[in-house]
Design a protein around this motif. Structure first.
Motif, mmCIF file in Angstrom:
data_model
loop_
_atom_site.group_PDB
_atom_site.id
_atom_site.type_symbol
_atom_site.label_atom_id
_atom_site.label_comp_id
_atom_site.label_asym_id
_atom_site.label_seq_id
_atom_site.Cartn_x
_atom_site.Cartn_y
_atom_site.Cartn_z
ATOM 1 N N TYR A 1 7.551 -59.448 -8.076
ATOM 2 C CA TYR A 1 7.359 -60.867 -7.816
ATOM 3 C C TYR A 1 6.723 -61.105 -6.438
ATOM 4 O O TYR A 1 5.999 -62.086 -6.240
ATOM 5 N N CYS A 2 6.987 -60.205 -5.492
ATOM 6 C CA CYS A 2 6.332 -60.309 -4.190
ATOM 7 C C CYS A 2 4.823 -60.068 -4.296
ATOM 8 O O CYS A 2 4.074 -60.528 -3.438
ATOM 9 N N GLY A 3 4.420 -59.344 -5.337
ATOM 10 C CA GLY A 3 3.003 -59.076 -5.529
ATOM 11 C C GLY A 3 2.612 -57.636 -5.341
ATOM 12 O O GLY A 3 1.419 -57.299 -5.393
ATOM 13 N N PHE A 4 3.579 -56.740 -5.141
ATOM 14 C CA PHE A 4 3.273 -55.323 -4.964
ATOM 15 C C PHE A 4 3.026 -54.650 -6.311
ATOM 16 O O PHE A 4 3.586 -55.058 -7.345
ATOM 17 N N ASP A 5 2.201 -53.639 -6.295
ATOM 18 C CA ASP A 5 1.979 -52.795 -7.469
ATOM 19 C C ASP A 5 3.086 -51.758 -7.499
ATOM 20 O O ASP A 5 3.071 -50.786 -6.743
ATOM 21 N N ILE A 6 4.083 -51.985 -8.369
ATOM 22 C CA ILE A 6 5.268 -51.118 -8.351
ATOM 23 C C ILE A 6 5.021 -49.772 -9.015
ATOM 24 O O ILE A 6 5.908 -48.913 -9.024
ATOM 25 N N SER A 7 3.810 -49.581 -9.581
ATOM 26 C CA SER A 7 3.472 -48.251 -10.100
ATOM 27 C C SER A 7 3.038 -47.323 -8.971
ATOM 28 O O SER A 7 2.860 -46.130 -9.182
ATOM 29 N N LYS A 8 2.892 -47.905 -7.751
ATOM 30 C CA LYS A 8 2.516 -47.124 -6.584
ATOM 31 C C LYS A 8 3.601 -47.268 -5.520
ATOM 32 O O LYS A 8 4.442 -48.173 -5.594
ATOM 33 N N PRO A 9 3.593 -46.388 -4.512
ATOM 34 C CA PRO A 9 4.606 -46.495 -3.453
ATOM 35 C C PRO A 9 4.514 -47.837 -2.722
ATOM 36 O O PRO A 9 3.425 -48.360 -2.486
ATOM 37 N N LEU A 10 5.654 -48.385 -2.364
ATOM 38 C CA LEU A 10 5.707 -49.624 -1.602
ATOM 39 C C LEU A 10 5.314 -49.369 -0.148
ATOM 40 O O LEU A 10 5.274 -48.217 0.293
ATOM 41 N N PRO A 11 5.003 -50.403 0.621
ATOM 42 C CA PRO A 11 4.639 -50.205 2.031
ATOM 43 C C PRO A 11 5.720 -49.458 2.799
ATOM 44 O O PRO A 11 6.921 -49.587 2.520
ATOM 45 N N SER A 12 5.301 -48.680 3.780
ATOM 46 C CA SER A 12 6.234 -47.920 4.601
ATOM 47 C C SER A 12 6.821 -48.799 5.702
ATOM 48 O O SER A 12 6.403 -49.952 5.910
ATOM 49 N N TYR A 13 7.767 -48.247 6.411
ATOM 50 C CA TYR A 13 8.374 -48.943 7.554
ATOM 51 C C TYR A 13 7.310 -49.349 8.562
ATOM 52 O O TYR A 13 7.316 -50.479 9.064
ATOM 53 N N TRP A 14 6.392 -48.434 8.841
ATOM 54 C CA TRP A 14 5.376 -48.696 9.866
ATOM 55 C C TRP A 14 4.386 -49.759 9.406
ATOM 56 O O TRP A 14 3.856 -50.513 10.234
ATOM 57 N N SER A 15 4.146 -49.844 8.110
ATOM 58 C CA SER A 15 3.255 -50.885 7.600
ATOM 59 C C SER A 15 3.855 -52.269 7.825
ATOM 60 O O SER A 15 3.162 -53.208 8.249
ATOM 61 N N PHE A 16 5.149 -52.397 7.549
ATOM 62 C CA PHE A 16 5.820 -53.677 7.780
ATOM 63 C C PHE A 16 5.857 -54.019 9.274
ATOM 64 O O PHE A 16 5.646 -55.168 9.665
ATOM 65 N N LEU B 1 13.444 -52.294 2.780
ATOM 66 C CA LEU B 1 12.833 -51.237 1.973
ATOM 67 C C LEU B 1 13.796 -50.736 0.905
ATOM 68 O O LEU B 1 13.417 -50.532 -0.253
ATOM 69 N N ASP B 2 15.045 -50.512 1.275
ATOM 70 C CA ASP B 2 16.048 -50.072 0.292
ATOM 71 C C ASP B 2 16.215 -51.111 -0.809
ATOM 72 O O ASP B 2 16.344 -50.773 -1.990
ATOM 73 N N TYR B 3 16.217 -52.382 -0.416
ATOM 74 C CA TYR B 3 16.421 -53.451 -1.395
ATOM 75 C C TYR B 3 15.257 -53.527 -2.379
ATOM 76 O O TYR B 3 15.469 -53.632 -3.593
ATOM 77 N N LEU B 4 14.023 -53.469 -1.871
ATOM 78 C CA LEU B 4 12.858 -53.554 -2.756
ATOM 79 C C LEU B 4 12.745 -52.333 -3.654
ATOM 80 O O LEU B 4 12.376 -52.450 -4.828
ATOM 81 N N ASN B 5 13.058 -51.164 -3.139
ATOM 82 C CA ASN B 5 12.988 -49.948 -3.957
ATOM 83 C C ASN B 5 14.059 -49.929 -5.044
ATOM 84 O O ASN B 5 13.871 -49.310 -6.097
ATOM 85 N N ASN B 6 15.177 -50.594 -4.801
ATOM 86 C CA ASN B 6 16.242 -50.658 -5.800
ATOM 87 C C ASN B 6 16.137 -51.890 -6.696
ATOM 88 O O ASN B 6 16.902 -52.021 -7.659
ATOM 89 N N ASN B 7 15.209 -52.810 -6.368
ATOM 90 C CA ASN B 7 14.984 -54.011 -7.173
ATOM 91 C C ASN B 7 13.474 -54.191 -7.345
ATOM 92 O O ASN B 7 12.862 -55.082 -6.743
ATOM 93 N N LEU B 8 12.887 -53.328 -8.161
ATOM 94 C CA LEU B 8 11.429 -53.316 -8.307
ATOM 95 C C LEU B 8 10.898 -54.607 -8.927
ATOM 96 O O LEU B 8 9.742 -54.962 -8.701
ATOM 97 N N LEU B 9 11.725 -55.290 -9.687
ATOM 98 C CA LEU B 9 11.273 -56.557 -10.260
ATOM 99 C C LEU B 9 10.989 -57.579 -9.157
ATOM 100 O O LEU B 9 10.006 -58.319 -9.221
ATOM 101 N N ILE B 10 11.845 -57.610 -8.128
ATOM 102 C CA ILE B 10 11.620 -58.519 -7.009
ATOM 103 C C ILE B 10 10.396 -58.084 -6.222
ATOM 104 O O ILE B 10 9.603 -58.922 -5.763
ATOM 105 N N ALA B 11 10.201 -56.765 -6.065
ATOM 106 C CA ALA B 11 8.980 -56.271 -5.416
ATOM 107 C C ALA B 11 7.746 -56.685 -6.218
ATOM 108 O O ALA B 11 6.702 -57.016 -5.647
#
Length: 425
Positions: free
Chosen positions: A85-100, A73-83
């Motif tokens: 590329y994963c397919g997440f909508d970075i204009s919205k919050p990324l999945p939470s710990y419990w979602s993963f 989570l820390d890595y994706l939040n600090n590297n939104l470009l990689i998030a």
């Protein structure tokens, strides 16, 4: 004007991500076919996050060698470009710990197995693997319990009756702590095993199976070979494994079912090697050559019986005064039995140069296990069988995809090293 300029810089996510790293994941995900994976579950309720994005995120986790979801989570939040590329909508919050955590526990493992098979077949089409020389080995995976902590002072922490309460699925296993044949060092652990069939030329996985730690390696070998052969032919293969797979049924299956050859060292199983003459006759405790005394079959094997040279002598005397000499019976003296190599297992010349040369290829299994552990799979943070099984398969998918990416982008020296591929991106 300056404020607008600064805002544009902040909005440019590429400025906050390592460009070689971003290029690596961009190329990696292009080589990962998820078209047959349903994007969302059919269950009622909230749609949730895209399955493609969640799988890609866990592949990032294995490529980076992260142990915990919090690190991902820390890595994706600090590297939104990689998030992105994963397919997440970075204009919205990324999945939470419990979602993963829910995703890795609940996703159907057949989906991940299908992805891995697809990557294996893609590597086969690229002539990266050919399955001519295959090796089978297992890797111990420790459960997330304090009873595996070597600094723990709990009593009877490896007693079967003292099962860890935090992980009901794990089991008690044992693995050797040394590869030396003359050392009997072993360690107990609570956890699981990952059995991997490896192409011993390319060092890439062909099939994997996760079991609890109490399952013997040899007991799942035939099932692994059968399932691999269902999608990738392994006929006329050369099968390599350590002495834990020295079981007659495996030899017979490789020769009779797959028309292959086995290169497995003998597991002596506490048997003794008696002194023998060059002709093959064993020597008794008194130093005398014993005589042949017939053959007999027992439990699928034929054994040659040897007896004392004074067996029927009326006036002879045993030089060592063996306990069986003065037994008052007609046939006196000691007896020994030697198994006649009339089956495939015992007919293999394990001292030949060809056997030793080909068996040396089995080290690719050890090398691959080392790369597998480097993805943070040596000790689990999850505490159930489903999550462990899914994480193991995702780790293998990540390593396969790295190799495919290296070949298709003309960087073949990076096939076995994700770090080398990072640097060359």
């Amino acid at each position: 004007m300056v404020v607008i300029y600064r805002q544009e810089i902040i909005n440019d996510i590429s400025l906050f991500t390592s460009q070689p790293k971003a290029a690596f994941y961009d190329e990696l995900f292009l080589k990962l076919d998820l078209s047959f994976v349903p994007r969302f579950s059919n269950s009622k309720g909230r749609k949730g996050f895209d399955n493609h994005s969640m799988i890609a995120a866990f592949i990032v986790m294995k490529c980076e060698g992260f142990v915990f979801i919090t690190d991902l989570l820390d890595y994706l939040n600090n590297n939104l470009l990689i998030a992105h590329y994963c397919g997440f909508d970075i204009s919205k919050p990324l999945p939470s710990y419990w979602s993963f955590e829910r995703f890795i526990k609940n996703i159907d493992h057949d989906i991940l197995s299908h992805i891995m098979q697809s990557q294996v077949l893609k590597a086969f089409d690229l002539e990266l693997i050919d399955a001519s020389f295959i090796g089978l080995d297992s890797t111990p995976i420790s459960a997330n319990t304090s009873q595996n902590n070597p600094k723990s002072f709990k009593k009877n922490k490896f007693a079967k009756s003292n099962h860890p309460s935090c992980d009901k699925d794990c089991a008690l296993g044992v693995h050797t702590a040394s590869n030396q044949h003359n050392e009997r060092k072993f360690e107990y652990f609570w956890g699981y095993k990952n059995h991997v069939l490896v192409d011993c030329i390319s060092g890439l996985p062909l099939f994997e199976l996760t079991t609890t730690a109490d399952v013997a390696d040899s007991s799942v070998a035939l099932d692994i070979l059968e399932q691999t052969n269902s999608f990738l032919p392994i006929s006329e293969c050369t099968f390599l494994a350590d002495k834990g797979y020295d079981v007659k049924s495996i030899y017979n299956a490789i020769r009779n079912v797959y028309n292959g050859e086995c290169f497995i060292p003998l597991n002596k199983r506490n048997t003794k090697s008696p002194k023998k003459l060059p002709a093959g006759n064993p020597i008794c405790e008194a130093g005398l050559a014993m005589h042949k005394d017939g053959k007999f079959s027992d439990r699928g094997r034929t054994r040659q019986k040897y007896c004392c040279p004074f067996k029927r002598s009326k006036c002879g005397e045993c030089p060592c005064n063996h306990s069986n000499w003065n037994n008052g019976k007609k046939n006196r003296g000691c007896t020994k039995y030697v198994t006649i190599p009339d089956d495939y297992r015992l007919s293999i010349d394990r001292n030949s140069i060809s056997f030793k040369t080909i068996y040396a290829l089995r080290t690719e299994c050890e090398r691959y296990n080392s790369r597998f552990k480097d993805t943070a799979q040596e000790r689990m943070w999850v505490r159930n069988m489903n999550s462990v099984t899914n994480l193991n398969t995702i780790a293998h998918i990540a390593l396969l995809t790295i190799a495919i990416t290296a070949v298709t982008t003309k960087r073949k020296p990076s096939v076995r090293s994700r770090k080398a591929l990072f640097r060359s991106a």
